[in-house]
Enzyme design. Structure first.
Site, PDB file in Angstrom:
ATOM      1  N   CYS A   1       0.844  -1.186   0.000  1.00 12.05           N
ATOM      2  CA  CYS A   1       0.000   0.000   0.000  1.00 12.05           C
ATOM      3  C   CYS A   1       0.883   1.241   0.000  1.00 12.05           C
ATOM      4  CB  CYS A   1      -0.907  -0.001   1.239  1.00 12.05           C
ATOM      5  SG  CYS A   1      -2.067   1.366   1.308  1.00 12.05           S
TER       6      CYS A   1
ATOM      7  N   HIS B   1      -8.617  -3.650  -3.354  1.00 11.78           N
ATOM      8  CA  HIS B   1      -7.801  -2.859  -2.425  1.00 11.78           C
ATOM      9  C   HIS B   1      -8.287  -1.407  -2.392  1.00 11.78           C
ATOM     10  CE1 HIS B   1      -3.724  -1.881  -0.595  1.00 11.78           C
ATOM     11  NE2 HIS B   1      -4.118  -0.685  -0.994  1.00 11.78           N
ATOM     12  N   GLU B   2      -8.488  -0.813  -3.563  1.00 11.73           N
ATOM     13  CA  GLU B   2      -8.893   0.593  -3.620  1.00 11.73           C
ATOM     14  C   GLU B   2     -10.332   0.787  -3.148  1.00 11.73           C
ATOM     15  OE1 GLU B   2      -6.553   2.622  -3.790  1.00 11.73           O
ATOM     16  OE2 GLU B   2      -5.047   1.290  -4.647  1.00 11.73           O
TER      17      GLU B   2
ATOM     18  N   HIS C   1     -10.313   0.978   0.522  1.00 10.02           N
ATOM     19  CA  HIS C   1      -9.935   2.300   1.025  1.00 10.02           C
ATOM     20  C   HIS C   1     -11.155   3.214   1.138  1.00 10.02           C
ATOM     21  CE1 HIS C   1      -5.661   2.288   1.623  1.00 10.02           C
ATOM     22  NE2 HIS C   1      -5.379   1.947   0.381  1.00 10.02           N
TER      23      HIS C   1
END
Length: 173
Positions: free
Chosen positions: A92, A134-135, A138
């Site tokens: 990250c 992953h994004e 976030h």
């Protein structure tokens, strides 16, 4: 680059409701920051902005690059027999220099809106599937370390601590 531990990184982001010049400017800043950091994806919270949006430029399993932007992402993952986990290294930009293996579904689809508010959909496998997951995490206030068992989280922290001098607070400059 906003680091893990900063409050904006650990809470769901505000949905995009205005598709205006300010949003376009933020997107341009995000793209420039992602490329400066040699990343494949970047969420708005990673530059300190409380906005449910991410940008990416990431290859899939075959090496084909997909470049995009998603506001208000909604992630769809395979279920049942279609769900196959891919265990691969993940890192990250908000916890730079550290990588550990994390199992994630090998395919993913994200829907949302583009910079003009029109619907967008991105699907992929390999690293692209990992990036989309992953994004989107976030934008929901989840960092990938939250998905790790304690032992792996400690390994990630040790790697990060060893490289802290290589990634000063103003990185990427």
């Amino acid at each position: 680059m906003t680091r893990w531990g900063t409050p904006v990184m650990h809470r769901p982001q505000t949905l995009v409701t205005s598709y205006d010049e300010a949003l376009a400017s933020l997107a341009a800043d995000m793209v420039a920051t992602m490329y400066a950091a040699d990343g494949v994806g970047l969420a708005a919270c990673q530059i300190g902005e409380d906005v449910a949006m991410f940008v990416f430029d990431c290859p899939d399993e075959s090496g084909q690059r997909t470049v995009g932007l998603v506001c208000n992402p909604v992630l769809t993952l395979p279920e049942g027999r279609d769900r196959v986990l891919d265990e691969a290294e993940e890192g990250c930009l908000s916890f730079p220099g550290a990588f550990v293996e994390l199992a994630r579904p090998d395919t993913a689809t994200v829907t949302g809106t583009g910079l003009d508010g029109s619907p967008v959909t991105f699907s992929g496998d390999g690293m692209l599937a990992r990036c989309l997951q992953h994004e989107t995490d976030h934008t929901l206030g989840t960092v990938f370390g939250d998905r790790l068992p304690t032992k792996m989280r400690k390994r990630l922290q040790k790697q990060h601590d060893k490289l802290v001098d290589e990634y000063p607070p103003d990185w990427p400059a």
